[in-house]
Write an enzyme that holds these catalytic residues in place. Structure first.
Site, PDB file in Angstrom:
ATOM      1  CE  LYS A  84      -4.080  -2.265   2.495  1.00  0.00           C
ATOM      2  NZ  LYS A  84      -4.830  -1.924   3.785  1.00  0.00           N
TER       3      LYS A  84
ATOM      4  CE1 TYR B  53      -9.473  -2.855   0.818  1.00  0.00           C
ATOM      5  CE2 TYR B  53      -8.350  -1.011  -0.331  1.00  0.00           C
ATOM      6  CZ  TYR B  53      -8.172  -2.242   0.432  1.00  0.00           C
ATOM      7  OH  TYR B  53      -7.037  -2.640   0.553  1.00  0.00           O
TER       8      TYR B  53
ATOM      9  CG  PHE C 172     -12.804   1.898   8.058  1.00  0.00           C
ATOM     10  CD1 PHE C 172     -12.392   1.292   6.885  1.00  0.00           C
ATOM     11  CD2 PHE C 172     -13.578   0.777   8.875  1.00  0.00           C
ATOM     12  CE1 PHE C 172     -12.601  -0.187   6.491  1.00  0.00           C
ATOM     13  CE2 PHE C 172     -13.679  -0.430   8.509  1.00  0.00           C
ATOM     14  CZ  PHE C 172     -13.358  -0.873   7.390  1.00  0.00           C
TER      15      PHE C 172
ATOM     16  NE  ARG D  30      -6.331 -13.552   5.760  1.00  0.00           N
ATOM     17  CZ  ARG D  30      -7.071 -12.204   5.657  1.00  0.00           C
ATOM     18  NH1 ARG D  30      -6.702 -11.882   4.557  1.00  0.00           N
ATOM     19  NH2 ARG D  30      -7.396 -11.558   6.617  1.00  0.00           N
TER      20      ARG D  30
ATOM     21  CB  THR E   5      -6.579  -6.074   9.838  1.00  0.00           C
ATOM     22  OG1 THR E   5      -7.064  -7.085   9.433  1.00  0.00           O
ATOM     23  CG2 THR E   5      -7.127  -4.724   9.135  1.00  0.00           C
TER      24      THR E   5
ATOM     25  NE  ARG F 248      -1.866  -5.916   7.334  1.00  0.00           N
ATOM     26  CZ  ARG F 248      -3.132  -6.562   6.983  1.00  0.00           C
ATOM     27  NH1 ARG F 248      -3.423  -7.793   7.540  1.00  0.00           N
ATOM     28  NH2 ARG F 248      -3.527  -6.299   5.930  1.00  0.00           N
TER      29      ARG F 248
ATOM     30  CG  ASN G 229      -3.582  -2.180   6.743  1.00  0.00           C
ATOM     31  OD1 ASN G 229      -3.502  -1.916   5.981  1.00  0.00           O
ATOM     32  ND2 ASN G 229      -4.213  -3.469   7.211  1.00  0.00           N
TER      33      ASN G 229
ATOM     34  CG  HIS H 273      -5.526  -6.200   0.439  1.00  0.00           C
ATOM     35  ND1 HIS H 273      -6.742  -6.224   1.506  1.00  0.00           N
ATOM     36  CD2 HIS H 273      -5.723  -7.206  -0.464  1.00  0.00           C
ATOM     37  CE1 HIS H 273      -7.580  -7.283   0.554  1.00  0.00           C
ATOM     38  NE2 HIS H 273      -6.998  -7.560  -0.519  1.00  0.00           N
TER      39      HIS H 273
ATOM     40  CD  GLU I 152      -9.144  -9.065  -2.907  1.00  0.00           C
ATOM     41  OE1 GLU I 152      -9.993  -8.741  -1.965  1.00  0.00           O
ATOM     42  OE2 GLU I 152      -8.062  -9.688  -2.486  1.00  0.00           O
TER      43      GLU I 152
HETATM   44  P1  CMP Z   1      -7.230  -4.575   4.326  1.00  0.00           P
HETATM   45  O1  CMP Z   1      -6.824  -6.051   4.516  1.00  0.00           O
HETATM   46  O2  CMP Z   1      -6.796  -3.762   3.035  1.00  0.00           O
HETATM   47  O3  CMP Z   1      -8.918  -4.486   4.121  1.00  0.00           O
HETATM   48  C1  CMP Z   1      -9.806  -3.411   4.455  1.00  0.00           C
HETATM   49  C2  CMP Z   1      -8.626  -2.319   5.080  1.00  0.00           C
HETATM   50  O4  CMP Z   1      -9.559  -1.357   5.907  1.00  0.00           O
HETATM   51  C3  CMP Z   1      -7.808  -2.703   6.067  1.00  0.00           C
HETATM   52  O5  CMP Z   1      -6.920  -3.577   5.533  1.00  0.00           O
HETATM   53  C4  CMP Z   1      -7.467  -1.718   6.793  1.00  0.00           C
HETATM   54  O6  CMP Z   1      -6.440  -0.831   6.186  1.00  0.00           O
HETATM   55  C5  CMP Z   1      -8.681  -0.749   6.723  1.00  0.00           C
HETATM   56  N1  CMP Z   1      -9.293  -0.918   7.841  1.00  0.00           N
HETATM   57  C6  CMP Z   1     -10.065  -1.701   8.539  1.00  0.00           C
HETATM   58  N2  CMP Z   1     -10.620  -1.259   9.677  1.00  0.00           N
HETATM   59  C7  CMP Z   1     -10.387  -0.130   9.974  1.00  0.00           C
HETATM   60  C8  CMP Z   1     -10.496   0.773  10.993  1.00  0.00           C
HETATM   61  N3  CMP Z   1     -11.225   0.496  11.982  1.00  0.00           N
HETATM   62  N4  CMP Z   1     -10.160   2.102  10.719  1.00  0.00           N
HETATM   63  C9  CMP Z   1      -9.267   2.409   9.565  1.00  0.00           C
HETATM   64  N5  CMP Z   1      -9.009   1.545   8.461  1.00  0.00           N
HETATM   65  C10 CMP Z   1      -9.512   0.327   8.533  1.00  0.00           C
END
Ligand code: CMP
Length: 140
Positions: A11, A51, A59, A87, A93, A104, A114, A117, A128
């Site tokens: 990212k 997404y 968010f 994963r 996450t 991470r 983070n 993905h 995807e």
């Molecule tokens: P990802 O695995 O890319 O899938 C969805 C993304 O949403 C996740 O990683 C985070 O980067 C983001 N995300 C999930 N929960 C939150 C949150 N509470 N606040 C901000 N971003 C979030």
């Protein structure tokens, strides 16, 4: 065990810190092979489409802002049990909950920033991968 493919993104928070190589190295050391890779700067439309499953989440705006704030490296990773393996090496996450030694835990700044993905299941991996790559761009 079956050879699988999964979809991965490095990212913008990570590409801006020049971590593409360091993160890819951790994936390769875990036994995953990069069989497709390109660097893209997502449009809002692309990020919102990718997404879409999260569009009702509070968010969502922040997520799209982050994903359009710089380059992303989209990749297809191949290997035994690739979806679960990726994963595991990504970690939770929320980096505050990620295990030691995961991508991470090592690099992520926050749950929103983070760093990576990865697909969570075979169906999402297929969707995807198709969102970002044509069949001829994947060279195993
Ligand atoms: P990802 O695995 O890319 O899938 C969805 C993304 O949403 C996740 O990683 C985070 O980067 C983001 N995300 C999930 N929960 C939150 C949150 N509470 N606040 C901000 N971003 C979030």
């Amino acid at each position: 065990m079956a050879i699988e493919r999964t979809f991965s993104m490095i990212k913008p928070d990570a590409t801006k810190r020049n971590l593409t190589g360091a993160i890819t190295k951790m994936m390769e050391e875990a036994g995953l092979r990069v069989v497709a890779s390109k660097r893209v700067w997502m449009s809002r439309r692309e990020a919102e489409g990718f997404y879409a499953v999260h569009k009702e989440r509070p968010f969502f705006g922040e997520l799209v802002d982050g994903m359009t704030s710089g380059p992303t490296v989209v990749q297809v990773l191949e290997g035994e049990n690739a979806i679960l393996k990726n994963r595991e090496i990504m970690g939770a996450t929320n980096p505050a909950q990620a295990a030691e030694g995961t991508i991470r835990k090592t690099f992520a700044l926050s749950i929103g920033e983070n760093s990576v993905h990865g697909s969570d299941a075979p169906e999402t991996a297929a969707q995807e991968i198709k969102y970002w790559f044509s069949d001829t761009e994947i060279v195993g």
